[in-house]
Design a protein around this motif. Structure first.
Motif, PDB file in Angstrom:
ATOM      1  N   THR A  90       0.830  -1.206   0.000  1.00  0.00           N
ATOM      2  CA  THR A  90       0.000   0.000   0.000  1.00  0.00           C
ATOM      3  C   THR A  90       0.861   1.251   0.000  1.00  0.00           C
ATOM      4  N   GLN A  91       1.927   1.260   0.775  1.00  0.00           N
ATOM      5  CA  GLN A  91       2.776   2.449   0.863  1.00  0.00           C
ATOM      6  C   GLN A  91       3.498   2.731  -0.457  1.00  0.00           C
ATOM      7  N   ILE A  92       3.864   1.694  -1.180  1.00  0.00           N
ATOM      8  CA  ILE A  92       4.495   1.901  -2.487  1.00  0.00           C
ATOM      9  C   ILE A  92       3.478   2.462  -3.477  1.00  0.00           C
ATOM     10  N   ALA A  93       2.260   1.911  -3.462  1.00  0.00           N
ATOM     11  CA  ALA A  93       1.221   2.434  -4.340  1.00  0.00           C
ATOM     12  C   ALA A  93       0.925   3.889  -4.015  1.00  0.00           C
ATOM     13  N   LEU A  94       0.884   4.221  -2.733  1.00  0.00           N
ATOM     14  CA  LEU A  94       0.624   5.603  -2.306  1.00  0.00           C
ATOM     15  C   LEU A  94       1.752   6.527  -2.747  1.00  0.00           C
ATOM     16  N   GLU A  95       2.979   6.086  -2.561  1.00  0.00           N
ATOM     17  CA  GLU A  95       4.118   6.909  -2.976  1.00  0.00           C
ATOM     18  C   GLU A  95       4.120   7.101  -4.485  1.00  0.00           C
ATOM     19  N   TYR A  96       3.762   6.038  -5.219  1.00  0.00           N
ATOM     20  CA  TYR A  96       3.698   6.164  -6.670  1.00  0.00           C
ATOM     21  C   TYR A  96       2.662   7.213  -7.071  1.00  0.00           C
ATOM     22  N   ALA A  97       1.517   7.204  -6.422  1.00  0.00           N
ATOM     23  CA  ALA A  97       0.456   8.170  -6.741  1.00  0.00           C
ATOM     24  C   ALA A  97       0.936   9.593  -6.524  1.00  0.00           C
ATOM     25  N   TYR A  98       1.587   9.855  -5.414  1.00  0.00           N
ATOM     26  CA  TYR A  98       2.063  11.206  -5.127  1.00  0.00           C
ATOM     27  C   TYR A  98       3.232  11.599  -6.023  1.00  0.00           C
ATOM     28  N   ARG A  99       4.129  10.662  -6.237  1.00  0.00           N
ATOM     29  CA  ARG A  99       5.344  10.997  -6.988  1.00  0.00           C
ATOM     30  C   ARG A  99       5.030  11.336  -8.442  1.00  0.00           C
ATOM     31  N   TYR A 100       4.055  10.638  -9.022  1.00  0.00           N
ATOM     32  CA  TYR A 100       3.779  10.834 -10.445  1.00  0.00           C
ATOM     33  C   TYR A 100       2.394  11.442 -10.682  1.00  0.00           C
ATOM     34  N   ALA A 101       1.882  12.144  -9.697  1.00  0.00           N
ATOM     35  CA  ALA A 101       0.520  12.691  -9.794  1.00  0.00           C
ATOM     36  C   ALA A 101       0.337  13.622 -10.979  1.00  0.00           C
ATOM     37  N   LEU A 102       1.366  14.398 -11.297  1.00  0.00           N
ATOM     38  CA  LEU A 102       1.226  15.388 -12.370  1.00  0.00           C
ATOM     39  C   LEU A 102       1.155  14.747 -13.749  1.00  0.00           C
TER      40      LEU A 102
END
Length: 838
Positions: A127-139
């Motif tokens: 879950t934390q990797i998925a969350l970090e991916y969402a924030y890191r590549y949100a743009l």
């Protein structure tokens, strides 16, 4: 990864460029107060394009621009429905995030390649990797939506939240199917979105709720190792030592000054943090719990490790007060998974309990599939139905509780799964599973016999780590006869692989069990004493070996009779103790008696007879009885060739013995062919680093040295030394053989200083390990005396020659060739000394 505020990063880059806030605003074409507001944190740039333009104006590198972009992510995507804040303690996982980005970025042309699932054990950080991916590549996405995928209700609630965010007309519809269809329609008609399905347990639910046609990317987290055609699967591994150490230090607030791009935190805590990562098996949830405890309790890493050793169960069961993203502690997470497995497939739960008492990696499937391994008094489905076994593995893999390596036919599991399973068991269950594991291992471990070849090593090596795990963990109250048999088989294997110290420990433990069960006068105890005494002899510990052989001989003769074949073992062992100490007159009759017993009991062509012949030949050889030695060597070689063929590793012994004999007689070409054949057979069957190979190499090097082939001899001595040192250590008496050979080689080449240093080291080893009066000690003294003679230092040469003569007179007798050589050398040196004194 810690992300500094956007304003702080912008300010640092601006000052590096030596631009004022107003100058940068003018270049960017914005109001002069805009830069000030950004740096104060009042608000952020409205879009990615402005941040990229800032990077260009400030001449930032690609990595620096990415850093500035990540810090601006409060702006996020136009459609953002993620219910969790970014984890400020997120650490590492860079390679995996890059891999996900490569698969899920918005430029992907084929929609089917844009569905990927992260799978792994509960608490591994999916879950934390998925969350970090969402924030890191949100743009990079037009929309990012998060769906709680555990149950139908959680999925419907997530889709309802998405419908509300999108302001769809069906968002408040009482007919939830219409709401679901509306969200699916939006996803079908819009593109470049990212849909994250978290904690998916049932693939059928995923299939039911996914839009039929997808124009975006889907990232799934699940414990299941396979989702079929729904997504490609990527397994999530535990954190590396560096990742885990950095994470736990950050989480515990023990290194607040650490920057996100540092590879290692403060060195004073680094080693302890890595040790904690090892203990926790790199499981992020366990490390997060540890960090939370350290932060809340105000203790240090070392304190936590000490508490863990004493009270691991309560620590693993304590989540901490702020564990909102993953509210269950490690203990609960694993226990719930185990209980679900038990409900779905009882055989799978039993298999997991067995695995809890084995080494966590490389668990051979044959342990459970051997038809002889059924536990006494119980049915054991593992050994009767391969299909059911596969279904048990499926059930465990659905929760990522085990991993299956099909190419090696082994299983593995996380060490904390083992720890928690054991801690949750009652004392009775604990005992039951340990006994069952011993039974399974004993049934699976093949016995080592005199006929065993190298083909048996591979199955033994697969099982050995699991035997050693049992050895370390099994309480004394459970160490019964079956466990002793298992220890013996493992020790026999280690003995055959020349791992003598490890074998000795297992023999000693097995012997203690046998003594407790049968007493000192039982034949089983005596036979085991012989095995242990052989190990002591091989390790040069004759003081321990001799009384054990004598005791075993006495007990076996009384219990089984004077001519029983078991009696030959301690007889021969005692003979070898005397032989290796140079007491050949004591060794010869014992060895002859052992040979006679075996010939009568086993027959003239039995391989055990060949072994006795070789050992008797060695006694003859050292006494200078070369014709007798040649006859028994030839006979032993013929027996082994008829029994095992031309390429068996046990042929190397008589081949090398014959080579030594022919070398001694000056038949160098014949000796070379025998040594080369022996070395080739051993290297191909035993491996290039086996001790037996090294012994053959020393013999071949001795031949080349005497033959004048100095370069070849030097290489072989050094290679043999490296093998011996690696296997036995730098002070074992065997090490003296290549040292002595090199010393002789250097002496013959005129390199006297190098030669003397090697002789001195060999002498020290032999005096300490073999004794002051051993024939091998005398050999080194004799050769060192010759070196001093060549150097002209008669005052040092004569005492060494005289001492060598005295030792040889006592151990070899007056007529032995070596005694004669020492007598002649001493006489020459005495005469030379007298001349010099005159």
């Amino acid at each position: 990864m810690l992300i500094s505020p956007f304003g702080d990063i912008l300010k640092a880059f601006r000052k590096r460029k030596r631009l004022s806030q107003r100058a940068l605003a003018d270049l960017l074409g914005v109001h002069r107060n805009t830069i000030w507001s950004w740096e104060q944190g009042n608000y952020l740039p409205e879009g990615k394009s402005i941040v990229l333009e800032l990077g260009r104006l400030l001449e930032l590198s690609e990595a620096e621009t990415r850093q500035l972009l990540e810090a601006s992510l409060t702006a996020l995507s136009p459609h953002w429905s993620v219910p969790y804040q970014r984890n400020v303690f997120f650490t590492g996982r860079g390679a995996l995030l890059d891999q996900l980005h490569q698969h899920l970025h918005t430029d992907q042309a084929v929609a089917l390649t844009q569905s990927y699932a992260l799978y792994g054990l509960g608490g591994i950080g999916k879950t934390q990797i998925a969350l970090e991916y969402a924030y890191r590549y949100a743009l990079e996405y037009s929309a990012i939506f998060w769906i709680e995928g555990e149950t139908v209700e959680s999925i419907l609630a997530s889709l309802g939240r998405i419908a509300g965010h999108l302001q769809l007309p069906e968002r408040g519809d009482s007919d939830r199917q219409r709401m679901v269809a509306a969200v699916q329609h939006w996803l079908t008609t819009n593109g470049t979105w990212l849909l994250i399905w978290d904690n998916v347990e049932d693939p059928e639910l995923l299939q039911h709720f996914l839009p039929p046609a997808r124009q975006g990317a889907t990232l799934i987290t699940t414990c299941r190792s396979s989702l079929g055609t729904l997504a490609h699967s990527l397994e999530l591994s535990p954190m590396t030592l560096d990742e885990g150490a950095a994470f736990v230090l950050r989480r515990a607030h023990l290194n607040k000054e650490m920057r996100s791009d540092e590879s290692k935190p403060h060195p004073s805590e680094w080693g302890t943090a890595q040790e904690l990562v090892k203990v926790m098996g790199g499981l992020p949830l366990a490390l997060d719990q540890a960090g939370a405890y350290i932060e809340e309790a105000g203790c240090g890493l070392s304190d936590y490790l000490q508490r863990y050793q004493q009270q691991r169960a309560p620590l693993l069961g304590r989540r901490g007060t702020l564990g909102r993203d993953h509210p269950h502690p490690v203990t609960t997470t694993f226990r719930l998974a185990y209980e679900q497995v038990r409900q779905q497939h009882s055989l799978a739960a039993d298999l997991l309990c067995l695995c809890a008492f084995l080494a966590p990696e490389g668990i051979p499937e044959e342990i459970f599939l051997d038809g002889t391994a059924a536990s006494e008094g119980t049915a054991d489905p593992f050994v009767t139905d391969l299909y059911q076994f596969d279904q048990a593995i499926v059930a465990l893999r659905n929760f990522s509780l085990v991993q299956r390596q099909s190419e090696t036919q082994t299983l593995s599991l996380h060490r904390l799964v083992q720890v928690i399973l054991q801690d949750q068991m009652s004392e009775r269950d604990h005992t039951q599973w340990q006994q069952r594991v011993v039974h399974l291992l004993n049934a699976a471990f093949p016995p080592i016999t005199s006929d065993s070849g190298t083909e048996i090593w591979q199955p033994c090596e697969r099982l050995l780590p699991h035997v050693m795990t049992c050895v370390a963990a099994l309480p004394a109250c459970l160490q019964n006869q079956e466990f002793a048999h298992l220890l013996l088989k493992a020790a026999d294997y280690l003995d055959q692989r020349s791992q003598y110290e490890r074998a000795k420990s297992l023999y000693q433990q097995a012997l203690q069990i046998q003594i407790q069960l049968f007493g000192l006068e039982h034949p089983n105890v005596a036979s085991l004493q012989s095995k242990l005494a052989y190990l002591y002899r091989l390790l040069g510990d004759y003081e321990q070996a001799e009384p054990l052989f004598q005791s075993a001989e006495r007990v076996l003769e009384q219990a089984l009779g004077l001519e029983h074949p078991e009696v030959a073992y301690p007889l021969e062992g005692l003979a070898m103790v005397y032989y290796e100490q140079g007491q050949y007159k004591l060794a010869e009759p014992l060895q002859q008696r052992a040979l006679q017993i075996r010939e009568q009991a086993r027959g003239l062509e039995h391989p055990e007879v060949a072994l006795s012949l070789i050992r008797l030949g060695n006694v003859y050889f050292e006494q200078g009885k070369y014709e007798l030695a040649e006859g028994v060597y030839q006979r032993s070689l013929q027996i082994r060739e008829r029994a095992w063929g031309q390429e068996h590793f046990r042929l190397a012994g008589p081949l090398s013995n014959l080579g030594d004999l022919y070398r001694k007689q000056g038949q160098y070409e014949l000796a070379e062919s025998l040594f080369q054949r022996a070395a080739r057979i051993e290297e191909q069957t035993l491996g290039p680093d086996h001790l037996d190979v090294a012994f053959t190499l020393v013999s071949l090097a001795d031949l080349y040295r005497e033959w004048g082939k100095c370069k070849e001899a030097d290489q072989l001595y050094r290679r043999a030394f490296a093998i011996f040192e690696q296997a036995l250590g730098s002070e074992h008496h065997i090490i003296a053989y290549p040292l002595q050979g090199l010393a002789l080689l250097f002496r013959e080449q005129g390199h006297y200083e190098q030669s003397e240093a090697l002789f001195q080291r060999a002498l020290q080893i032999r005096e300490q390990r073999l004794g002051q009066d051993h024939p091998e000690t005398a050999q080194t003294l004799h050769d060192l005396a010759v070196l001093h003679q060549l150097q002209g230092t008669m005052s040092e040469a004569y005492p060494r020659a005289k001492r060598a003569l005295q030792i040889r007179l006592r151990s070899l007798g007056d007529s032995h060739p070596k005694t004669i050589a020492s007598r002649e050398l001493a006489a020459q040196l005495e005469e030379a000394r007298d001349i010099m004194q005159d």
